[in-house]
Design a protein around this motif. Structure first.
Motif, PDB file in Angstrom:
ATOM      1  N   LEU A  30     -33.621  23.546   2.080  1.00 21.16           N
ATOM      2  CA  LEU A  30     -32.863  22.342   1.691  1.00 21.16           C
ATOM      3  C   LEU A  30     -34.022  21.772   0.399  1.00 21.16           C
ATOM      4  O   LEU A  30     -33.978  20.959  -0.302  1.00 21.16           O
ATOM      5  CB  LEU A  30     -33.965  21.751   3.373  1.00 21.16           C
ATOM      6  CG  LEU A  30     -32.857  21.928   4.407  1.00 21.16           C
ATOM      7  CD1 LEU A  30     -34.053  21.391   4.966  1.00 21.16           C
ATOM      8  CD2 LEU A  30     -31.726  20.799   4.933  1.00 21.16           C
ATOM      9  N   ASN A  78     -27.358  15.515  -0.602  1.00 15.98           N
ATOM     10  CA  ASN A  78     -26.344  16.230  -1.974  1.00 15.98           C
ATOM     11  C   ASN A  78     -25.271  17.374  -1.981  1.00 15.98           C
ATOM     12  O   ASN A  78     -24.849  17.930  -2.160  1.00 15.98           O
ATOM     13  CB  ASN A  78     -28.083  17.067  -2.991  1.00 15.98           C
ATOM     14  CG  ASN A  78     -28.393  15.791  -3.459  1.00 15.98           C
ATOM     15  OD1 ASN A  78     -27.576  14.775  -3.540  1.00 15.98           O
ATOM     16  ND2 ASN A  78     -29.812  16.221  -3.633  1.00 15.98           N
ATOM     17  N   LEU A  79     -26.052  18.548  -0.669  1.00 15.44           N
ATOM     18  CA  LEU A  79     -25.021  19.510  -0.534  1.00 15.44           C
ATOM     19  C   LEU A  79     -23.956  19.026   0.223  1.00 15.44           C
ATOM     20  O   LEU A  79     -22.165  19.217  -0.301  1.00 15.44           O
ATOM     21  CB  LEU A  79     -25.141  20.165   0.340  1.00 15.44           C
ATOM     22  CG  LEU A  79     -26.316  21.739   0.278  1.00 15.44           C
ATOM     23  CD1 LEU A  79     -26.813  21.816   1.524  1.00 15.44           C
ATOM     24  CD2 LEU A  79     -26.016  22.252  -0.810  1.00 15.44           C
ATOM     25  N   ALA A 129     -32.313  22.018  -2.569  1.00 20.23           N
ATOM     26  CA  ALA A 129     -30.832  20.948  -1.948  1.00 20.23           C
ATOM     27  C   ALA A 129     -31.788  19.805  -2.416  1.00 20.23           C
ATOM     28  O   ALA A 129     -30.774  19.088  -3.148  1.00 20.23           O
ATOM     29  CB  ALA A 129     -30.128  21.762  -0.512  1.00 20.23           C
ATOM     30  N   CYS A 130     -32.610  19.842  -2.157  1.00 21.70           N
ATOM     31  CA  CYS A 130     -33.185  18.026  -2.264  1.00 21.70           C
ATOM     32  C   CYS A 130     -33.212  17.426  -3.819  1.00 21.70           C
ATOM     33  O   CYS A 130     -33.293  16.968  -3.978  1.00 21.70           O
ATOM     34  CB  CYS A 130     -34.564  18.134  -1.538  1.00 21.70           C
ATOM     35  SG  CYS A 130     -34.911  16.554  -1.255  1.00 21.70           S
ATOM     36  N   ILE A 146     -31.827  13.505   2.372  1.00 23.88           N
ATOM     37  CA  ILE A 146     -31.298  14.084   0.519  1.00 23.88           C
ATOM     38  C   ILE A 146     -30.513  15.234   0.925  1.00 23.88           C
ATOM     39  O   ILE A 146     -30.103  15.341  -0.333  1.00 23.88           O
ATOM     40  CB  ILE A 146     -32.536  13.390  -0.051  1.00 23.88           C
ATOM     41  CG1 ILE A 146     -33.533  12.458   0.154  1.00 23.88           C
ATOM     42  CG2 ILE A 146     -32.225  14.116  -1.207  1.00 23.88           C
ATOM     43  CD1 ILE A 146     -34.358  11.933  -0.101  1.00 23.88           C
ATOM     44  N   ALA A 147     -30.853  16.175   1.059  1.00 24.34           N
ATOM     45  CA  ALA A 147     -30.421  17.939   0.960  1.00 24.34           C
ATOM     46  C   ALA A 147     -29.582  17.947   1.001  1.00 24.34           C
ATOM     47  O   ALA A 147     -28.504  18.737   0.229  1.00 24.34           O
ATOM     48  CB  ALA A 147     -31.640  19.267   1.360  1.00 24.34           C
ATOM     49  N   LEU A 148     -29.039  17.337   2.669  1.00 21.11           N
ATOM     50  CA  LEU A 148     -27.619  17.279   2.724  1.00 21.11           C
ATOM     51  C   LEU A 148     -27.221  16.159   2.107  1.00 21.11           C
ATOM     52  O   LEU A 148     -26.013  17.270   2.118  1.00 21.11           O
ATOM     53  CB  LEU A 148     -28.026  17.310   4.354  1.00 21.11           C
ATOM     54  CG  LEU A 148     -28.562  17.997   5.784  1.00 21.11           C
ATOM     55  CD1 LEU A 148     -28.500  18.014   6.857  1.00 21.11           C
ATOM     56  CD2 LEU A 148     -28.182  19.442   5.794  1.00 21.11           C
TER      57      LEU A 148
END
Lengths: 379, 379, 379
Positions: B174, C315-316, B177-178, C311-313
């Motif tokens: 995470l 982006n993914l 990815a963030c 934010i991480a999800l």
């Protein structure tokens, strides 16, 4: 035993009665054969287990169905039939070595995942038929599925769910992600998403091909893309249970319609690739629920959900060149078995008591007849 | 206490006996030290907890091993050692604030995930060493792992599984990815998939580098890519348990062979990145199962499965620039602990009773000797 | 009933007292109205259920709040309000047909997922408003969420967790993956990742817009991007519980700060898209934990974790054109409810006993006063 009781009025029918007897002997779970084989040589028993394992792929439990399916696979491609058999043996032997429950092994529960993995390895391999190195991953993949089912069992048991084809789906996706399209030893074809590319104009729909695609949808459960083997596989389902055969076709129809509504590429509709997840999703309801008009509606819903989920997953996984195989039907089928609404829950058969839909229906009726207070179930 | 009993015949050995005593005191879980520390000042106790936490990363539970590993990290890069220590402290303090079980905290169970997260943040950061802003995410990431382990515990407990490094793997993926590669505050290096690009011709294999890669595989568990620190880490494992050290090397060898069979890029083999998931997967079996030839086979299978799964996940996550870190070994290790086959299940040690493999073996033998009916386990 | 007891000293206050009475009648769960409706016509009861269902989206349980939110949606876009209502009805009727628990249906627990799915289908559709074909997927999607919640219930029940908005998040992601941006019948806008593209220079921050974004963060839970409806929605939360309203704003502030720290694109901050996951994550703690300074800290932590995870999800999932909707808040909220640390666990309210935070606080205080041994909870 109980099946033959049904035929007492026809006892004087001679040949006709004999044929019916033989047909009834071969239908359903063939428990008589199973008890009959107990004192036969080990190798013969193993053959029965493996044939049951083949039929388990498509939710059956009947060695004759397994033999018919094996014939269909040989007709489709002898090389893939060989691979499938090898995967089946590898996973069955791994189960014996790990010391899995003997009853489970003998009813084929530890073979079907391995068979599917080996079969699909052959289908996706771009190295051509009779590429002998492929026997290696087929054996290892088959063994890996047994590890996975053995590990998943305590988790899914907790909610009375079957392990189903989760191990197959996991292992095949990992294998394809591991090797990829340009591996020097084990190259594969890439999987394409069903979503039509933006630039192409879809040509007009060809209805006879569409109808053929519905039948091929049943065959695609074993990655069969031609009509003859698909019909044989449908016949194998019919031997075990006519109700399931209707479910399979119904599911394939609903699934193809779902594909049309999302305007997937026509070759997905024609090849049966659009249909097989719906067929499986529909059959899960047929196998695990008592047949009634309510569960028929549920099986349609399950087929549609499986079909749409399959399109979604295929689009997603297709973006990295992977197929969605039967993830959609497996996930939706598992969720359907978890449904808590009281109108459906009373039709659900506990996982350990599932036999053929016809037998389920019969024992449910007998049970209902003796228990007055259960008559409300059909109210 | 019980260890020293073993040495009674050697009591007259003088110096030699003293050395052996000291070695035995330092090996295993060092429970004597743990009881000895109970009435020491809080800060000293905290040091012991943290050192145990460091060793927990690699399935050990020994403060001396932790100290050796910390030395190895300092040798590799003082900046990363600082980050790791900070993450360790952050997650340990969060556990104390949340009111986690005191026994768990003191045995280092709430530190190792935080340490790994902070360590890997440093490794992937492209802002260079001594970039002080990185202390912020290191602290927050460390604290986040404690939240995650606290939340996952009731779920995995249900099947008697350890939380393992799931929190670390989740938080680091995470985080990467963030932030991504072009973040103005916390830029990272992208991760590359191990799959060789289609255009390049692989050069010939360099065997000495390959052998070095096997040893580096053990070091890569702590993201160490040089020989000295890797050997120190292997030594730290040897202090806790020689059996585990053999498992680590065996796993790394199997994993490297798996990498060769999939023809991954050579730099993955040489740097040990191919080996560390296999090493971990192999060590899980060594730590949670009674040592025997059966579990040795299982540990080889676990190493191979971890290695292939790692290649698959690295290819998949590498497509979006993310590393697979130790997802593969964590998943396969967890599945292996769930295995239900009776030939393996009897060798499985309940999660709460795991100590060093040598102690497990000894208490199992003692227990077998007193219970006649368990002699079948080795039949 | 118990609320009115509080007002006995003011009984002689005339108009002022009446207003306060009316306000108190409308705040909280409005159980009096619920009992009052029991013998009313079915259609009127259904309206109450649906209004409660609307308010359930944002963790409330108050038909008046539901009505205010519906007004806000009508103000934002009548077409989307229609879609949302349709989804709400579809999922509520599916629950009735499936035979779900009557008490659950009447408290709106089977409507909110369907409403959100239909609402978001309208928001992402690029076919424009009043595209009547969209009613079809809105109905089907709404029904699908009920299937999913019915199936997930036995799994999450096991750890005393609510089903939450998992069904919505699953169905909307599958729908968008299924249709995509170029579907001839149901085209959608693609979702963009919040990560700033490498080439662009971020312009300077506009503080008033940023502050507006914080309020819009609460509205974005219902996909409202304008100020008026967002304020109405915030008002709806205030009616149910002032504490939750503060939590919502606090979460949105923390989430916006998290967005700033990762330098997401400014339009994400200004539109409230950065804020809504944090707001939800913060409200989960407010709703499921007894209010105290400890749980206030936890709600800040939950908001931050939700924001960074979002934010991480984003982006993914943005890499394949999909939105992360409220996955982050749902996952983090679920994990927070699982926390085992004893300092927090004693503040957790069992899922079945959750009412408004004010009521929770009051019954906790009463309970603490009678039980001496629980005074340690605030020590």
């Amino acid at each position: 035993m109980r099946i033959s009781e049904k035929n007492t009025p026809e006892q004087s029918g001679g040949l006709k009665q004999r044929v019916i007897s033989a047909l009834l002997y071969c239908s359903g779970e063939m428990q008589q054969l199973h008890s009959h084989m107990q004192d036969k040589p080990y190798l013969l028993q193993l053959v029965e287990w493996c044939l049951r394992g083949i039929s388990r792929v498509i939710l059956l439990n009947n060695p004759l169905s397994g033999a018919v399916i094996l014939a269909a696979l040989l007709l489709e491609s002898p090389w893939q039939a060989l691979l499938g058999t090898l995967g089946l043996l590898a996973s069955t032997f791994t189960a014996i070595i790990l010391g899995q429950d003997c009853e489970e092994v003998s009813s084929g529960l530890h073979g079907f995942n391995g068979m599917l993995v080996a079969l699909l390895m052959g289908v996706f391999s771009s190295a051509g038929d009779w590429y002998w190195w492929l026997l290696l991953p087929a054996c290892l993949g088959g063994a890996a599925t047994t590890f996975l089912s053995s590990s998943l069992a305590p988790i899914v048991d907790h909610w009375d769910l079957p392990v189903s084809v989760f191990p197959f789906n996991t292992v095949i996706v990992l294998y394809l992600a591991c090797t990829g399209t340009s591996n020097p030893y084990f190259p594969n074809y890439p999987a394409h998403p069903p979503r039509a590319p933006e630039s192409t104009n879809q040509t007009q729909l060809h209805v006879p091909q569409l109808l053929q695609g519905v039948v091929l949808g049943v065959g695609q459960i074993f990655a069969c893309g031609t009509l003859g083997p698909s019909l044989l596989i449908l016949g194998a389902v019919f031997i075990f249970s006519p109700i399931l055969a209707i479910n399979a076709l119904l599911g394939s129809v609903m699934s193809t319609m779902a594909g049309l509504s999302m305007s997937v590429q026509h070759r997905f509709l024609y090849s049966g690739l659009s249909g097989f997840n719906g067929a499986l999703g529909c059959m899960v309801v047929g196998a695990f629920f008592i047949f009634s008009w309510r569960t028929l509606l549920l099986s349609v819903a399950s087929a549609l959900l499986s079909a749409y989920t399959d399109i979604a997953l295929s689009n997603l996984l297709g973006a990295v060149g992977l197929p969605a195989s039967s993830w959609a039907a497996t996930l939706i089928g598992t969720l359907v078995l978890l449904l808590t609404g009281k109108n459906l829950k009373e039709h659900r058969i506990p996982t350990g008591k599932v036999t053929s839909p016809e037998m389920n229906l019969r024992s449910h009726k007998e049970w209902s007849a003796t228990n007055d207070y259960t008559t409300t179930t059909d109210a």
